[in-house]
Scaffold this active site. Sequence first.
Site, PDB file in Angstrom:
ATOM      1  N   ASP A   1       2.574   1.981  -3.091  1.00  0.00           N
ATOM      2  CA  ASP A   1       2.757   2.382  -4.495  1.00  0.00           C
ATOM      3  C   ASP A   1       1.867   3.562  -4.877  1.00  0.00           C
ATOM      4  OD1 ASP A   1       0.478   0.739  -4.470  1.00  0.00           O
ATOM      5  OD2 ASP A   1       1.030  -0.343  -6.301  1.00  0.00           O
TER       6      ASP A   1
ATOM      7  N   ASP B   1       2.022  -3.649  -9.825  1.00  0.00           N
ATOM      8  CA  ASP B   1       1.684  -4.953 -10.386  1.00  0.00           C
ATOM      9  C   ASP B   1       1.996  -5.025 -11.876  1.00  0.00           C
ATOM     10  OD1 ASP B   1       0.781  -5.276  -7.847  1.00  0.00           O
ATOM     11  OD2 ASP B   1      -1.345  -5.394  -8.354  1.00  0.00           O
TER      12      ASP B   1
ATOM     13  N   GLY C   1      -7.623 -13.947  -7.108  1.00  0.00           N
ATOM     14  CA  GLY C   1      -8.012 -13.472  -5.779  1.00  0.00           C
ATOM     15  C   GLY C   1      -7.020 -13.806  -4.699  1.00  0.00           C
TER      16      GLY C   1
ATOM     17  N   HIS D   1       0.832  -1.211   0.000  1.00  0.00           N
ATOM     18  CA  HIS D   1       0.000   0.000   0.000  1.00  0.00           C
ATOM     19  C   HIS D   1       0.871   1.267   0.000  1.00  0.00           C
ATOM     20  CE1 HIS D   1      -3.935  -1.946   0.323  1.00  0.00           C
ATOM     21  NE2 HIS D   1      -3.335  -2.832   1.085  1.00  0.00           N
TER      22      HIS D   1
ATOM     23  N   SER E   1      -3.109 -11.619 -10.461  1.00  0.00           N
ATOM     24  CA  SER E   1      -3.616 -12.312 -11.653  1.00  0.00           C
ATOM     25  C   SER E   1      -4.165 -11.305 -12.664  1.00  0.00           C
ATOM     26  CB  SER E   1      -4.698 -13.320 -11.259  1.00  0.00           C
ATOM     27  OG  SER E   1      -5.740 -12.692 -10.526  1.00  0.00           O
TER      28      SER E   1
END
Length: 402
Positions: free
Chosen positions: A56, A196, A146, A54, A151
């Site tokens: 980024d 990500d 999840g 948390h 993903s």
Amino acid sequence: LINSRETERRAGSIMAEPRAFLQETVRIFKETYPGIEPTVAVAAPGRVNLIGEHTDYNQGYVLPMALPMVTLVVGCVTTDGIISLRTLAKEADDPNYVEFPVTSEGNVLTPGLPKWANYVKGVVQYYRAGPLPGFKAVTASNVPLGGGLSSSASLEVAIYTFLQQICPDDGNLVEKALTCQKAEHTFSFVPCGIMDQFISVMGIAGHALLIDCRSLEVTPVPISDPSLVILITNSNVRHHLTGSEYPARRQQCLEAAKALGEESLRDVSMAELKAAKASLDAEVYRRAHHVIGEIKRTTEAAEALKSRNYREFGKLMVQSHNSLRDDYNVSCRELDELVAAAMDGEGVYGSRMTGGGFGGCTVTLLEATAVEKTMQRIKDKYSGTPAFYITTPSRGAHVLQL
């Protein structure tokens, strides 16, 4: 072979045999589109964040690595101007097959149902070259959905990499990652930071990447010690980040930065935050306390890893987890159980929840000799059913030979 349960055995067959995974995806492509041969295959990895959670979207630092688990896209160009796509993800919402026209001046794609297709549509809509041809494709993934292993970014980056093969762009990797992030913001409505997509595009085998989320500068950090293992444990509790929790925390961070006269928490010191404690809402203070502490922990952890000071790195991992649990309130009982069980034995340097939170996975740094005992201890102590992935830092998105 593509059933997610199959992938969730330790060193599962798909992770151990990427060729078999590709061959099975090709077989299903031919079954889906009879008489047509695929000409392009690409892969983009999921990621695990070693530390820097948390941070980024607060313009801080993160330290992720790309995983050997990937999303594949296998397909070929068509001349009909139609995009046809099938997903093999068991967890995807129905239908698992979609068709829509390629983007043009008169046809702007918009999000809708099924939700899984929005990740694809967003990337197609914002792709940085054109005009795109139509194509037929199948996508398959062994990144757990999840699980907090990204993903969604691996699907976005795989689709973008596929489009690069059929309609080349300028090859700018930073813009590629930013385009995939924009797709997630505007088509899937998750206001994610850049980590990500960045690590899925730029991952380097044998390295974690220290990413400065403000300057987008990337510093490779080697992880090649054969005595070291990075163990991911899946709680098998799924989180849904499009609830209010994620946007609410992002808003609280902005509120704290604004109250302290800065654009982001990256520019606020812990001393400045503590001095302003009385003027801040208690919950907003705790959110900022986590982020400011976590940014510092992440740069310290990168230095510890470079100097092979694994004990220090592990200590920082545990501090990170405790902060995510107590200040950011994104852990849950299952993740706390997994971390406690991992740490309750010899040869374990550190463990923490990883990803957005509210379920998903933990990441544990430990000695290779301690892996079997640690997994058994977690199985014995965890109230749920864990799945394990013994991972190595892997390469970013790449083209596969058919």
